[in-house]
Design a protein around this motif. Structure first.
Motif, PDB file in Angstrom:
ATOM      1  N   GLY A  48       0.791  -1.215   0.000  1.00 49.40           N
ATOM      2  CA  GLY A  48       0.000   0.000   0.000  1.00 49.40           C
ATOM      3  C   GLY A  48       0.830   1.276   0.000  1.00 49.40           C
ATOM      4  N   GLU A  49       0.220   2.370  -0.477  1.00 47.82           N
ATOM      5  CA  GLU A  49       0.885   3.684  -0.426  1.00 47.82           C
ATOM      6  C   GLU A  49       0.881   4.260   0.984  1.00 47.82           C
ATOM      7  OE1 GLU A  49      -1.459   3.753  -4.428  1.00 47.82           O
ATOM      8  OE2 GLU A  49      -1.746   2.970  -2.397  1.00 47.82           O
ATOM      9  N   LEU A  50      -0.024   3.757   1.825  1.00 49.08           N
ATOM     10  CA  LEU A  50      -0.116   4.175   3.218  1.00 49.08           C
ATOM     11  C   LEU A  50       0.031   2.949   4.110  1.00 49.08           C
ATOM     12  CD1 LEU A  50      -3.186   6.594   2.966  1.00 49.08           C
ATOM     13  CD2 LEU A  50      -0.781   7.254   3.145  1.00 49.08           C
ATOM     14  N   ILE A  51       0.652   3.150   5.276  1.00 49.61           N
ATOM     15  CA  ILE A  51       0.906   2.047   6.203  1.00 49.61           C
ATOM     16  C   ILE A  51       0.277   2.360   7.553  1.00 49.61           C
ATOM     17  CG2 ILE A  51       2.634   0.619   7.334  1.00 49.61           C
ATOM     18  CD1 ILE A  51       2.752   0.354   4.324  1.00 49.61           C
ATOM     19  N   GLY A  52      -0.484   1.404   8.069  1.00 52.07           N
ATOM     20  CA  GLY A  52      -1.043   1.512   9.414  1.00 52.07           C
ATOM     21  C   GLY A  52      -0.619   0.318  10.245  1.00 52.07           C
ATOM     22  N   PHE A  53      -0.766   0.439  11.548  1.00 54.60           N
ATOM     23  CA  PHE A  53      -0.350  -0.619  12.473  1.00 54.60           C
ATOM     24  C   PHE A  53      -1.454  -0.836  13.508  1.00 54.60           C
ATOM     25  CE2 PHE A  53       3.305   1.770  11.021  1.00 54.60           C
ATOM     26  CZ  PHE A  53       4.213   0.804  10.649  1.00 54.60           C
ATOM     27  N   CYS A  54      -1.618  -2.079  13.925  1.00 56.45           N
ATOM     28  CA  CYS A  54      -2.497  -2.367  15.051  1.00 56.45           C
ATOM     29  C   CYS A  54      -1.790  -3.370  15.941  1.00 56.45           C
ATOM     30  CB  CYS A  54      -3.839  -2.928  14.578  1.00 56.45           C
ATOM     31  SG  CYS A  54      -5.045  -3.171  15.916  1.00 56.45           S
ATOM     32  N   ASP A  55      -1.851  -3.172  17.246  1.00 54.69           N
ATOM     33  CA  ASP A  55      -1.301  -4.171  18.156  1.00 54.69           C
ATOM     34  C   ASP A  55      -2.299  -5.309  18.303  1.00 54.69           C
ATOM     35  OD1 ASP A  55       0.976  -2.726  18.455  1.00 54.69           O
ATOM     36  OD2 ASP A  55       0.651  -2.182  20.555  1.00 54.69           O
ATOM     37  N   ALA A  56      -1.804  -6.484  18.574  1.00 59.77           N
ATOM     38  CA  ALA A  56      -2.639  -7.684  18.575  1.00 59.77           C
ATOM     39  C   ALA A  56      -3.652  -7.715  19.708  1.00 59.77           C
ATOM     40  CB  ALA A  56      -1.749  -8.931  18.645  1.00 59.77           C
ATOM     41  N   ASP A  57      -3.515  -6.827  20.688  1.00 59.67           N
ATOM     42  CA  ASP A  57      -4.471  -6.792  21.792  1.00 59.67           C
ATOM     43  C   ASP A  57      -5.259  -5.484  21.849  1.00 59.67           C
ATOM     44  OD1 ASP A  57      -2.269  -5.304  22.473  1.00 59.67           O
ATOM     45  OD2 ASP A  57      -1.928  -6.245  24.423  1.00 59.67           O
ATOM     46  N   ASP A  58      -5.107  -4.626  20.840  1.00 57.46           N
ATOM     47  CA  ASP A  58      -5.805  -3.346  20.813  1.00 57.46           C
ATOM     48  C   ASP A  58      -6.921  -3.363  19.776  1.00 57.46           C
ATOM     49  OD1 ASP A  58      -4.201  -2.379  22.813  1.00 57.46           O
ATOM     50  OD2 ASP A  58      -2.890  -1.240  21.496  1.00 57.46           O
ATOM     51  N   LEU A  59      -7.684  -2.280  19.740  1.00 53.98           N
ATOM     52  CA  LEU A  59      -8.818  -2.174  18.823  1.00 53.98           C
ATOM     53  C   LEU A  59      -8.785  -0.837  18.098  1.00 53.98           C
ATOM     54  CD1 LEU A  59     -11.565  -3.375  21.334  1.00 53.98           C
ATOM     55  CD2 LEU A  59     -10.526  -4.751  19.527  1.00 53.98           C
ATOM     56  N   TRP A  60      -8.959  -0.867  16.801  1.00 52.95           N
ATOM     57  CA  TRP A  60      -9.185   0.363  16.051  1.00 52.95           C
ATOM     58  C   TRP A  60     -10.650   0.757  16.179  1.00 52.95           C
ATOM     59  CZ3 TRP A  60      -6.616   0.346  10.507  1.00 52.95           C
ATOM     60  CH2 TRP A  60      -5.221   0.427  10.656  1.00 52.95           C
ATOM     61  N   THR A  61     -10.937   2.051  16.322  1.00 52.05           N
ATOM     62  CA  THR A  61     -12.309   2.509  16.220  1.00 52.05           C
ATOM     63  C   THR A  61     -12.707   2.458  14.748  1.00 52.05           C
ATOM     64  OG1 THR A  61     -11.580   4.817  16.081  1.00 52.05           O
ATOM     65  CG2 THR A  61     -12.129   3.960  18.267  1.00 52.05           C
ATOM     66  N   GLU A  62     -13.993   2.317  14.474  1.00 52.33           N
ATOM     67  CA  GLU A  62     -14.422   1.946  13.120  1.00 52.33           C
ATOM     68  C   GLU A  62     -14.165   3.027  12.074  1.00 52.33           C
ATOM     69  OE1 GLU A  62     -18.556   1.032  13.115  1.00 52.33           O
ATOM     70  OE2 GLU A  62     -19.190   3.078  13.612  1.00 52.33           O
ATOM     71  N   ARG A  63     -13.975   4.286  12.468  1.00 47.04           N
ATOM     72  CA  ARG A  63     -13.757   5.353  11.495  1.00 47.04           C
ATOM     73  C   ARG A  63     -12.293   5.816  11.461  1.00 47.04           C
ATOM     74  NH1 ARG A  63     -16.150  10.059  12.596  1.00 47.04           N
ATOM     75  NH2 ARG A  63     -15.961  10.707  10.399  1.00 47.04           N
ATOM     76  N   LYS A  64     -11.398   5.035  12.058  1.00 45.75           N
ATOM     77  CA  LYS A  64      -9.998   5.444  12.115  1.00 45.75           C
ATOM     78  C   LYS A  64      -9.448   5.762  10.724  1.00 45.75           C
ATOM     79  CE  LYS A  64      -5.357   3.937  13.556  1.00 45.75           C
ATOM     80  NZ  LYS A  64      -4.649   4.218  12.275  1.00 45.75           N
ATOM     81  N   LEU A  65      -9.519   4.807   9.824  1.00 46.91           N
ATOM     82  CA  LEU A  65      -8.965   5.035   8.484  1.00 46.91           C
ATOM     83  C   LEU A  65      -9.716   6.136   7.749  1.00 46.91           C
ATOM     84  CD1 LEU A  65      -8.015   1.513   7.077  1.00 46.91           C
ATOM     85  CD2 LEU A  65      -6.555   3.249   8.140  1.00 46.91           C
ATOM     86  N   GLU A  66     -11.017   6.162   7.872  1.00 44.66           N
ATOM     87  CA  GLU A  66     -11.802   7.203   7.201  1.00 44.66           C
ATOM     88  C   GLU A  66     -11.329   8.593   7.608  1.00 44.66           C
ATOM     89  OE1 GLU A  66     -16.332   9.019   7.422  1.00 44.66           O
ATOM     90  OE2 GLU A  66     -16.016   6.932   7.988  1.00 44.66           O
ATOM     91  N   MET A  67     -11.166   8.815   8.906  1.00 46.10           N
ATOM     92  CA  MET A  67     -10.763  10.132   9.388  1.00 46.10           C
ATOM     93  C   MET A  67      -9.325  10.473   8.991  1.00 46.10           C
ATOM     94  SD  MET A  67     -12.511  10.356  13.186  1.00 46.10           S
ATOM     95  CE  MET A  67     -11.768   8.845  13.822  1.00 46.10           C
ATOM     96  N   GLN A  68      -8.428   9.521   9.128  1.00 46.74           N
ATOM     97  CA  GLN A  68      -7.022   9.800   8.830  1.00 46.74           C
ATOM     98  C   GLN A  68      -6.776   9.913   7.330  1.00 46.74           C
ATOM     99  OE1 GLN A  68      -5.134   6.638  11.160  1.00 46.74           O
ATOM    100  NE2 GLN A  68      -4.670   8.128  12.754  1.00 46.74           N
ATOM    101  N   LEU A  69      -7.482   9.127   6.525  1.00 44.05           N
ATOM    102  CA  LEU A  69      -7.367   9.251   5.081  1.00 44.05           C
ATOM    103  C   LEU A  69      -7.830  10.622   4.616  1.00 44.05           C
ATOM    104  CD1 LEU A  69      -8.554   5.746   3.834  1.00 44.05           C
ATOM    105  CD2 LEU A  69      -6.391   6.848   3.242  1.00 44.05           C
TER     106      LEU A  69
END
Length: 226
Positions: free
Chosen positions: A78-99
């Motif tokens: 991908g042109e953009l890189i994100g990370f998530c820890d295996a015990d954490d949770l992304w909120t559902e609009r994370k990518l939408e807002m940051q994009l």
């Protein structure tokens, strides 16, 4: 723009499926989710197998999170890189807002947001007060909160594999020294789970030592070259 998401997992069977689902369930879904099993001895691999073709599953002998993340990054497209820890949770609009932030301003190289810390529901009552965060919601300049342009990540360079617990602190110090242009969305993008397996909460002496080493590297990077 295509987003590649990297998750490093080590003995993460308790929370991994929920973490992956939080990434796959984004209002703007990622292009690919790369999960690397860092030599787990529990049921982590079985969790990955359940997702089938929805994720890219990699495996390595146990080498530490920094090594795992660097290896997964080498396969990301991908042109953009994100990370998530295996015990954490992304909120559902994370990518939408940051994009929206990154697409609206080409000068911004990395987007962060707020993190909300919570004690996991499976923590016994006797331990909950010890794990309770001093601050529940705060600005999150954490790896799992960051969405960064691939070109910017490559410019800063890989994570330091000699600092398995605090490699991101050292990397971010180096990134800021190099002039990385950062912006923040004014909303929660990650829910950080606090539980008895958190290394920083159960092995504070080792964590503090690594933090000091990471800060030393960040300070050294800020000094002018002689």
């Amino acid at each position: 723009m295509h987003v590649s998401v990297v998750i490093a997992a080590y003995n993460a069977e308790a929370y991994l499926a929920e973490a992956i689902e939080s990434v796959l369930g984004q209002t703007v879904p990622p292009f690919e989710v790369i999960v690397i099993d860092d030599g787990s001895s529990d049921g982590t691999r079985g969790i990955l197998d359940r997702f089938g073709g929805r994720i890219i599953a990699l495996t390595q002998t146990n080498s530490g999170q920094a090594v795992a993340v660097n290896r997964a990054l080498a396969t990301a497209r991908g042109e953009l890189i994100g990370f998530c820890d295996a015990d954490d949770l992304w909120t559902e609009r994370k990518l939408e807002m940051q994009l929206s932030l990154l697409e609206g301003d080409s000068d911004i190289e990395a987007a962060f947001g707020k993190v909300q810390q919570f004690v996991s529901s499976d923590v016994p009552e006797a331990h909950r007060a010890r794990l309770a965060p001093a601050v529940e919601i705060m600005p999150g300049e954490l790896k799992q909160c960051m969405l960064i342009r691939r070109t910017s990540l490559m410019r800063i360079g890989p994570f330091d594999e000699t600092l398995p617990a605090t490699f991101f602190i050292a990397w971010l110090g180096r990134a800021k020294q190099s002039g990385l242009k950062i912006a923040h969305v004014d909303d929660i993008v990650v829910r950080r789970r606090l539980h008895l397996g958190n290394g920083g909460r159960t092995n504070t002496e080792a964590q503090n030592l690594q933090t000091l080493l990471a800060l030393r590297q960040a300070i050294k990077a800020r000094r002018p070259q002689e």
